[in-house]
Design an enzyme around this catalytic site. Structure first.
Site, PDB file in Angstrom:
ATOM      1  N   TYR A 164      -8.933  15.541  -2.450  1.00 24.91           N
ATOM      2  CA  TYR A 164      -7.611  15.178  -1.922  1.00 24.91           C
ATOM      3  C   TYR A 164      -7.545  15.446  -0.407  1.00 24.91           C
ATOM      4  CZ  TYR A 164      -2.437  15.400  -1.706  1.00 24.91           C
ATOM      5  OH  TYR A 164      -1.111  15.217  -1.405  1.00 24.91           O
ATOM      6  N   LYS A 168      -6.781  12.696   2.434  1.00 26.39           N
ATOM      7  CA  LYS A 168      -5.548  12.824   3.211  1.00 26.39           C
ATOM      8  C   LYS A 168      -5.822  12.914   4.718  1.00 26.39           C
ATOM      9  CE  LYS A 168      -2.010  12.499   0.541  1.00 26.39           C
ATOM     10  NZ  LYS A 168      -1.313  11.191   0.549  1.00 26.39           N
TER      11      LYS A 168
HETATM   12  P1  NAI Z   1       4.817  11.696  -7.268  1.00 29.63           P
HETATM   13  O1  NAI Z   1       3.727  11.856  -8.267  1.00 29.63           O
HETATM   14  O2  NAI Z   1       6.168  12.155  -7.638  1.00 29.63           O
HETATM   15  O3  NAI Z   1       4.897  10.192  -6.796  1.00 29.63           O
HETATM   16  C1  NAI Z   1       3.771   9.419  -6.541  1.00 29.63           C
HETATM   17  C2  NAI Z   1       3.984   8.040  -7.100  1.00 29.63           C
HETATM   18  O4  NAI Z   1       2.850   7.228  -6.773  1.00 29.63           O
HETATM   19  C3  NAI Z   1       4.083   8.012  -8.617  1.00 29.63           C
HETATM   20  O5  NAI Z   1       5.267   7.379  -9.005  1.00 29.63           O
HETATM   21  C4  NAI Z   1       2.864   7.239  -9.070  1.00 29.63           C
HETATM   22  O6  NAI Z   1       3.086   6.461 -10.237  1.00 29.63           O
HETATM   23  C5  NAI Z   1       2.586   6.389  -7.879  1.00 29.63           C
HETATM   24  N1  NAI Z   1       1.192   5.952  -7.846  1.00 29.63           N
HETATM   25  C6  NAI Z   1       0.094   6.662  -8.115  1.00 29.63           C
HETATM   26  N2  NAI Z   1      -1.000   5.899  -8.007  1.00 29.63           N
HETATM   27  C7  NAI Z   1      -0.591   4.673  -7.661  1.00 29.63           C
HETATM   28  C8  NAI Z   1      -1.265   3.474  -7.369  1.00 29.63           C
HETATM   29  N3  NAI Z   1      -2.600   3.374  -7.443  1.00 29.63           N
HETATM   30  N4  NAI Z   1      -0.544   2.404  -6.999  1.00 29.63           N
HETATM   31  C9  NAI Z   1       0.816   2.469  -6.945  1.00 29.63           C
HETATM   32  N5  NAI Z   1       1.499   3.593  -7.231  1.00 29.63           N
HETATM   33  C10 NAI Z   1       0.810   4.678  -7.555  1.00 29.63           C
HETATM   34  O7  NAI Z   1       4.315  12.434  -5.956  1.00 29.63           O
HETATM   35  P2  NAI Z   1       5.087  12.862  -4.620  1.00 29.63           P
HETATM   36  O8  NAI Z   1       5.081  14.324  -4.546  1.00 29.63           O
HETATM   37  O9  NAI Z   1       6.344  12.139  -4.463  1.00 29.63           O
HETATM   38  O10 NAI Z   1       4.053  12.373  -3.519  1.00 29.63           O
HETATM   39  C11 NAI Z   1       4.226  11.263  -2.681  1.00 29.63           C
HETATM   40  C12 NAI Z   1       3.169  11.287  -1.610  1.00 29.63           C
HETATM   41  O11 NAI Z   1       3.330  12.430  -0.803  1.00 29.63           O
HETATM   42  C13 NAI Z   1       1.752  11.332  -2.123  1.00 29.63           C
HETATM   43  O12 NAI Z   1       0.921  10.548  -1.291  1.00 29.63           O
HETATM   44  C14 NAI Z   1       1.377  12.766  -1.987  1.00 29.63           C
HETATM   45  O13 NAI Z   1      -0.012  12.953  -1.876  1.00 29.63           O
HETATM   46  C15 NAI Z   1       2.108  13.142  -0.743  1.00 29.63           C
HETATM   47  N6  NAI Z   1       2.361  14.567  -0.612  1.00 29.63           N
HETATM   48  C16 NAI Z   1       3.330  15.168  -1.358  1.00 29.63           C
HETATM   49  C17 NAI Z   1       3.582  16.497  -1.199  1.00 29.63           C
HETATM   50  C18 NAI Z   1       4.684  17.162  -1.893  1.00 29.63           C
HETATM   51  O14 NAI Z   1       4.968  18.315  -1.567  1.00 29.63           O
HETATM   52  N7  NAI Z   1       5.335  16.504  -2.818  1.00 29.63           N
HETATM   53  C19 NAI Z   1       2.753  17.327  -0.315  1.00 29.63           C
HETATM   54  C20 NAI Z   1       1.819  16.588   0.467  1.00 29.63           C
HETATM   55  C21 NAI Z   1       1.634  15.258   0.297  1.00 29.63           C
END
Ligand code: NAI
Length: 735
Positions: A164, A168
């Site tokens: 990851y 990233k």
């Molecule tokens: P989440 O799991 O709640 O949302 C991610 C969404 O992306 C999900 O709805 C999932 O179905 C969708 N997804 C996954 N693979 C996919 C694909 N191949 N094509 C289309 N959709 C896809 O996660 P969250 O926490 O909202 O994360 C959002 C972004 O922020 C991610 O890139 C994550 O790595 C990044 N991030 C989040 C952090 C946090 O504290 N929540 C910390 C650092 C980064």
């Protein structure tokens, strides 16, 4: 309070918008008027499975509140399909938020190929695929905003997240370059590293923290960075818990361990470790040019051995002027033939369309000679070496230098072929406050070791001033001051759209003059003409006007580069004769901007008032020169002649009396432009205008229609035909 940030009319694509942060962004964009593509694959947080429910629920919620949204269920790996959904439903794409993400955490040794590949595919390849699909549309509409999503795990590393973290930080690298490439098309790209409670973070954070870290605290930054008012680009922000901060790279002052007589050793690294790692006096480089410029300077220092080894480097301190003046690099050799001489002449506008071209374009001509301005060519490489490799005691950033002025002195006419040797020295370094002026002197010798010519390149290093140095120097060759009277004569010549492409073949291959993306980095809409190309045009003009094209008469040339010229624009050279000196200044006819100022050509003996038979005398009409140029333009463009297909008579007046009559006959194949009334039949349209107003109209300063309304332009015959003349004038002459 200023107006709220709205997105009416804008189309926003949020990937992974079915849950967590992406969902929040989608809701907030829609609430502020955007049409939103809600993309989500609908699998679990590990990237397993798929479904339509996640995206549909968000779309329904937006619609229920009166917003505009459409769902897309593809994986971000199929970026083209996501962008297609935006285009099919809303007709455009303005903002991309590369948010979709999954986790497959494992300690490094236990990461499987699938764990690794899937993470790279979703985060890095996904961001690439979606952005690439949107890019041409953003470029075309000259507008776009891209938000890439990184993570603290990428920036700092985190146990169990090697896959990851790598992806990233890859996203950040992608963004760094996208922001550079997007600059010229108003595409701003930024990266965020968010922190928020979501189904992803509930696996690694306590439940109460997850509840407190609301996605609502991240979304405002994403919306601001996505708004057209936001000029930020190429930046990285950490955001969460109601806080936002910007990150940048920081570099220690460091230590130089290399010296000419000592090789660099691991022991020297050990012994200098404190200096290498000490962040006192650190800097924050923000471009590869800035990063590498200092190292190039060190290499040059070492080569010249002007400083002892193992000393600290400061990129913030001013130049060591005395060290710079002692610099004596190896002489540079330059071999050329008549072919190079002719290529240069073409590069600075010599053309077979003129009557006097043989001197410069035909090696068999009796008076075949080298344009005096060619003297810059053998010296050019010496100047470039200094700028790119550096000068002892100075750390110049090659990305931040401007060519300010040029001086050339000729001791003999330049031979039409040979091997010349040039010696570079630094005459002085001046402190101009906002930057330093570096006076680079270059003496060029012929094969008999006799001095042939001298160049002084005046180079302005932006942001390198205020070092307590002197403002002026006796070594500087000062520009001339234009007399206050009207010019004694002038010449006007339109450059070719390929002028820079042609000129660069004589040696200056700076991509700024050929590659639109480099030009954009320099803040230009398109590649600009080389300053030294305009310098060549001006030299030709003065030589033609006052030296009868005799290259042996020229002693020295000086010019200051004021504003750039674009290939295809027209150079207007005003000239004043003052004894042995002809002062000149060049304007871009289309804009009126002075492009070369303070210019002069010194002749060995006082030149004739105007030795060139075809050139205008001091009292000659502007329109004569313009018609001559129009004649050349018509000859080179039979399609335009065919399109105009009419005969015009121009009665040019001066002091209320007819001073000249010109005919532009565009019915004759190839076009004919000559002084006098039409040789065959009658003109379709006769225009009467003063010499001054005609000059203003052709250069776009006077609008043709307004001139007509005010009675400055009289038209007899077929009035509608006059509209066609705009084709011939090519400039803003709106006839
Ligand atoms: P989440 O799991 O709640 O949302 C991610 C969404 O992306 C999900 O709805 C999932 O179905 C969708 N997804 C996954 N693979 C996919 C694909 N191949 N094509 C289309 N959709 C896809 O996660 P969250 O926490 O909202 O994360 C959002 C972004 O922020 C991610 O890139 C994550 O790595 C990044 N991030 C989040 C952090 C946090 O504290 N929540 C910390 C650092 C980064």
């Amino acid at each position: 309070m200023s107006a709220p940030l709205r997105f009416d009319g804008k189309v926003v694509l949020v990937t992974g918008a079915g849950n967590g942060l992406g969902k929040q962004y989608a809701l907030d964009f829609a609430e502020r008027g955007a049409s939103v593509v809600v993309n989500d694959l609908g699998g679990n947080f590990k990237g397993e499975g798929s479904g339509t429910r996640a995206a549909d629920l968000v779309v329904n919620e937006i619609k229920a509140k009166g917003g505009k949204a459409v769902a897309n269920y593809n994986s971000v790996e199929e970026g083209g399909k996501l962008v297609q959904t935006a285009l099919e439903n809303f007709g455009r794409i303005d903002v991309v938020v590369n948010n979709a993400g999954i986790l497959r955490d494992r300690s490094f040794a236990r990461i499987s190929d699938t764990d690794w590949d899937l993470i790279q595919k979703v985060h890095l390849r996904g961001a690439f695929q979606v952005s690439r699909a949107a890019w041409p549309h953003m470029k075309k509409q000259n507008y776009g905003r891209v938000i890439n999503v990184s993570s603290a795990a990428g920036i700092y590393g985190n146990f169990g997240q090697a896959n990851y973290s790598a992806a990233k930080l890859g996203v950040l690298g992608l963004n760094n370059t996208l922001s550079i490439e997007g600059r010229k098309n108003n595409i701003k790209c930024n990266t965020i590293a968010p922190m928020a409670g979501s189904r992803m973070t509930e696996t690694v954070m306590p439940a109460d923290v997850v509840a407190l870290l609301k996605p609502e605290y991240v979304s405002p930054l994403v919306l601001y960075l996505s708004h057209e008012d936001c000029e930020e680009s190429g930046s990285l922000f950490e955001v969460g818990a109601g806080w936002i901060g910007k990150l940048r790279w920081e570099r220690t002052k460091g230590a130089v361990l290399l010296s000419k007589n000592t090789s660099m050793t691991p022991e020297a690294v050990r012994d200098n470790w404190d200096a290498i790692t000490d962040f006192k006096d650190s800097t924050a480089p923000s471009s590869t040019q800035e990063s590498s410029a200092m190292m190039m300077g060190i290499l040059r220092d070492v080569e010249a051995q002007s400083k002892p080894a193992s000393r600290s480097v400061s990129s913030s301190s001013g130049p060591d002027v005395e060290a710079a003046k002692k610099y004596k690099p190896k002489p540079i050799s330059f071999t050329y033939s008549a072919r190079d001489v002719m290529l240069y002449a073409l590069g600075v506008g010599s053309s077979t369309r003129a009557t006097d071209y043989l001197n410069f374009l035909y090696e068999g001509a009796e008076d075949f000679g080298v344009l005096p301005s060619f003297a810059v060519i053998p010296a050019q490489m010496g100047m470039e070496n200094v700028v790119t490799n550096g000068i002892p005691g100075m750390q110049i950033n090659p990305a931040k230098i401007l060519h300010g002025e040029q001086y050339v002195e000729l001791y003999k006419p330049l031979p039409t072929s040979g091997t010349l040797t040039s010696q570079v020295s630094i005459a002085d370094v001046l402190d101009k406050g906002s930057g330093a002026v570096i006076l680079i002197n270059i003496d060029t010798f012929d094969e008999k070791k006799e001095k042939l010519c001298f160049n002084q390149f005046n180079i302005f290093a932006v942001g390198y001033g205020n070092f307590g140095g002197s403002r002026n120097s006796e070594a500087a060759k000062a520009p001339g001051k234009m007399p206050s009277r009207k010019p004694d004569s002038f010449l006007v010549e339109t450059t070719s759209v390929d002028q820079a492409a042609l000129y660069r073949l004589s040696g200056d291959r700076n991509p700024l003059h050929i590659d639109p993306s480099f030009a954009a980095m320099g803040g230009f809409d398109k590649p600009i003409l080389h300053g030294l190309c305009s310098f060549g045009y001006a030299t030709r003009h003065v030589l033609k006007q006052y030296g009868n094209n005799d290259v042996t008469k020229v002693k020295a040339i000086k010019v200051r580069f004021a504003k750039p010229v674009l290939p295809g624009q027209t150079i207007h050279t005003d000239m004043w004769k003052e004894g042995n000196r002809v002062m000149f200044q060049c304007k871009v006819a289309e804009s009126g901007n002075v492009c070369l100022s303070g210019g002069y050509v010194d002749f060995h003996a006082a030149p004739a008032a105007s030795a060139s038979a075809s050139a205008p005398q001091a009292s000659a009409l502007k329109s004569d020169v313009i018609f001559e140029e129009l004649g050349r333009r018509a000859k080179g463009d039979p399609a335009m002649v065919k399109k105009i297909n009419s005969v015009f008579q121009f009665n040019i007046t001066q002091g209320g009396k007819t001073a000249a009559v010109w005919t532009t006959d565009m019915k004759t194949p190839g076009g004919a432009i000559y002084r006098g009334k039409p040789k065959q039949g009658k003109a379709d349209c006769t225009l009467t205008i003063s010499d001054d107003n005609f000059g203003d109209m052709v250069t776009g300063k006077l609008n043709g229609q307004q001139a007509f309304m005010k009675g400055l332009l009289k038209v007899q015959g077929n009035l509608m035909l006059a509209q066609k003349l705009g084709e011939l004038f090519q400039a803003k002459a709106n006839l």
